[in-house]
Scaffold this active site. Sequence first.
Site, PDB file in Angstrom:
ATOM      1  CG  MET A 179      47.206  49.774  36.318  1.00  0.00           C
ATOM      2  SD  MET A 179      47.697  50.173  38.009  1.00  0.00           S
ATOM      3  CE  MET A 179      46.108  50.387  38.790  1.00  0.00           C
TER       4      MET A 179
ATOM      5  CB  CYS B  31      44.595  47.827  29.243  1.00  0.00           C
ATOM      6  SG  CYS B  31      46.382  48.060  29.510  1.00  0.00           S
TER       7      CYS B  31
END
Length: 396
Positions: A318, A104
């Site tokens: 993201m 992430c």
Amino acid sequence: MSHLPQVKIAATYMRGGTSKGVFFRLQDLPQTAQMPGPARDALLLRVIGSPDPYGKQIDGMGGATSSTSKAVILSRSNREGHDVDYLFGQVAIDKAFVDWSGNCGNLSSAVGSFAISAGMVDPERIPQDGVATVRIWQANIGKSIIAHVPVSGGAVQETGEFMLDGVTFPAAEVQLEFIDPAAEEEGAGGAMFPTGNLVDDLEVPGVGTLKATMINAGIPTIFINARDIGYTGTELQEAINGDAKALAMFEAIRAHGAVRMGLIQHVAEAAKRQHTPKVAFVAGPSDYVSSSGKQVGAADIDLQVRALSMGKLHHAMMGTAAVAIGTAAAIPGTLVNLAAGGGARSAVRFGHPSGTLRVGAEASLVDGQWNVGKAIMSRSARVLMEGWVRVPGDAF
């Protein structure tokens, strides 16, 4: 009938970039969860509040979106030249599944701050005032990340004036360097372009044959042209996330792209690999209104990008996909590069549903193979709550 009491586990709830997650030190986890396996997954699922057939995660720390259903486990690194090992788990909302297949990028911006505050960085490397360099080993994908964390009075400085589209309030700027971001994915041979091509014809039954750039950088990502699937590239979440037919189309693209990238052998396996690859669609620059009502002009951006995460259009972008965007934009001939106008470039500013983001990357062609030494972008991070999370003792 007797019931086991709840177990109390030290944890910190943090925002990193446009994501939120529960952060743990490895040593603070129950013994059975300190090793990868069913006990660890069961614990994190219960902490976050999954699986939840209602899709709300009411009985856990999750926020019922892919951006807020995340967990991080950190430990001191034994790897030379690194301070901390960072392991990321993407927790499914309605399924009993934790995906460990990728990083992430947004929560990466909180790792350095947490590592300093948790005593994982040598005090001699932390200035009294200035910027601390935290060397992070991203264990999911086997890559290095360098976080430049502002420090004031010997402690992490979280407040500041840096604004990040997708985050309401300002905070201190954290610059991240993703070193050698081409992902070393199983089956892909570590190649940035696993098919060997900058652009492929991707056949997707029921959809058609689409031009696609499939790249392993930051996170495996499949880029397609917005116009080829009936979009303009200015779409916000409500235009796609309420459209079951559109979501099924994107999942079909993702599954068939994953096979072409060598990440899975059969399309059916994509259901067990929800976090990767990502699917994104691109278009040239254009005027649009962001989800907050902010006017974004075509002159403010180089291109439009919209990306899906865990089966839904992301509310912003993201961080790992931003690395993929920056990398692909730096390589002439990819769909991302062409949408941005083509040619050589070392940075790109793209539009996303919440606003704009700039990411830099410099590409070079070495022995016929494209190489990107690092990708750079700025995020921010902040501790939201710290103390303990509690879960029933029979939950893991």
